[in-house]
Design a protein around this motif. Structure first.
Motif, PDB file in Angstrom:
ATOM      1  N   THR A  25      40.169  45.383  15.332  1.00  0.00           N
ATOM      2  CA  THR A  25      40.105  45.309  16.627  1.00  0.00           C
ATOM      3  C   THR A  25      40.428  44.540  17.747  1.00  0.00           C
ATOM      4  O   THR A  25      40.967  44.480  19.142  1.00  0.00           O
ATOM      5  CB  THR A  25      38.621  46.415  17.489  1.00  0.00           C
ATOM      6  OG1 THR A  25      38.469  47.240  16.382  1.00  0.00           O
ATOM      7  CG2 THR A  25      38.390  46.446  18.621  1.00  0.00           C
ATOM      8  N   ASP A  90      43.130  52.377  17.316  1.00  0.00           N
ATOM      9  CA  ASP A  90      42.465  51.786  16.660  1.00  0.00           C
ATOM     10  C   ASP A  90      42.003  53.022  15.136  1.00  0.00           C
ATOM     11  O   ASP A  90      41.822  54.085  15.969  1.00  0.00           O
ATOM     12  CB  ASP A  90      41.440  51.387  17.219  1.00  0.00           C
ATOM     13  CG  ASP A  90      40.132  50.018  16.893  1.00  0.00           C
ATOM     14  OD1 ASP A  90      40.630  50.066  15.629  1.00  0.00           O
ATOM     15  OD2 ASP A  90      39.334  50.179  17.073  1.00  0.00           O
ATOM     16  N   GLU A  91      40.703  52.070  14.380  1.00  0.00           N
ATOM     17  CA  GLU A  91      40.615  53.147  12.821  1.00  0.00           C
ATOM     18  C   GLU A  91      42.080  54.100  12.636  1.00  0.00           C
ATOM     19  O   GLU A  91      41.545  55.419  12.450  1.00  0.00           O
ATOM     20  CB  GLU A  91      39.044  53.685  14.183  1.00  0.00           C
ATOM     21  CG  GLU A  91      38.469  53.135  14.666  1.00  0.00           C
ATOM     22  CD  GLU A  91      37.831  51.802  13.336  1.00  0.00           C
ATOM     23  OE1 GLU A  91      38.736  52.176  11.738  1.00  0.00           O
ATOM     24  OE2 GLU A  91      36.952  50.921  13.918  1.00  0.00           O
TER      25      GLU A  91
HETATM   26 MG    MG Z   1      37.447  47.710  14.258  1.00  0.00          MG
END
Ligand code: MG
Ligand code: ADP
Ligand code: ZN
Length: 188
Positions: A25, A90-91
């Motif tokens: 991240t 993200d993710e």
């Molecule tokens: Mg992360």
């Protein structure tokens, strides 16, 4: 990196992958901030399942943040990205396999797509759709954490709880980074 940030670039897919706490991240936020500094139009997405710290921001374990849009499906990323030059996700492991098609389409429209996600789950098994994204990406970055037992570079995520669900959202209370030799496979 020069290549990656060339303003007149054609579309491309970049994948940032690794275990939990490895800095995925942070790296995603770093790249997206640079794109914003370059005055590129940036759209940032995260899946609805990941509401750990904030609903409208991506937040790293080191408390870096950037505003983001929560989406329920990969299709929404496509719908909300028509004006964007750079798209961050993200993710990515929490989306279904349609994310692969979405990333391809965006890249084919000339956009820079940066996707971060867990490459393996808590059993150390590849976490779809990351393997498919890795296969089609132009650029791949693999990040490593620090093993919480011995301090070595860690590429595994140890779950410190006994549920068998593949998706269990949490941080240091539920997971820790481990190297290959300190990792203990779950029994279930
Ligand atoms: Mg992360
Ligand atoms: P990821 O998105 O890969 O889970 P983040 O980018 O959110 O990782 O967080 C990375 C940060 O987490 C590091 O810069 C560091 O401050 C912190 N951190 C906590 N535990 C660890 C660990 N075991 N190894 C490395 N960094 C850790
Ligand atoms: Zn170790």
């Amino acid at each position: 990196m020069q290549d990656i940030e060339n303003k007149k670039m054609r579309g491309q897919i970049e994948v940032i992958c690794g275990s939990m706490f490895s800095g995925k991240t942070e790296e995603l936020i770093r790249r997206l901030r640079r794109a914003q500094i370059a005055k590129q139009r940036v759209e940032i997405f995260k899946p609805a399942v990941d509401n750990r710290y904030s609903d409208n921001e991506i937040v790293s374990h080191s408390e870096q943040k950037i505003p983001s849009t929560v989406v329920e499906t990969a299709e929404q990323i496509l719908l909300f990205s028509s004006e964007a030059d750079v798209i961050g996700v993200d993710e990515a492991q929490f989306f279904d396999s349609y994310l692969v098609e979405v990333c391809q389409r965006l890249a084919e429209q000339g956009k820079r797509v940066i996707v971060a996600g867990l490459d393996t789950d808590y059993r150390a098994v590849p976490f779809e759709p990351m393997p498919q994204l890795l296969a089609i990406a132009e650029y791949i970055t693999k990040t490593l954490a620090v093993c919480m037992k011995c301090g070595a570079p860690a590429n595994r995520t140890q779950r410190i709880s006994n549920t068998g669900d593949r998706v269990l959202v949490g941080a240091t209370d539920l997971y820790e980074a481990r190297c290959r030799s300190c990792y203990e496979a779950p029994e279930d």
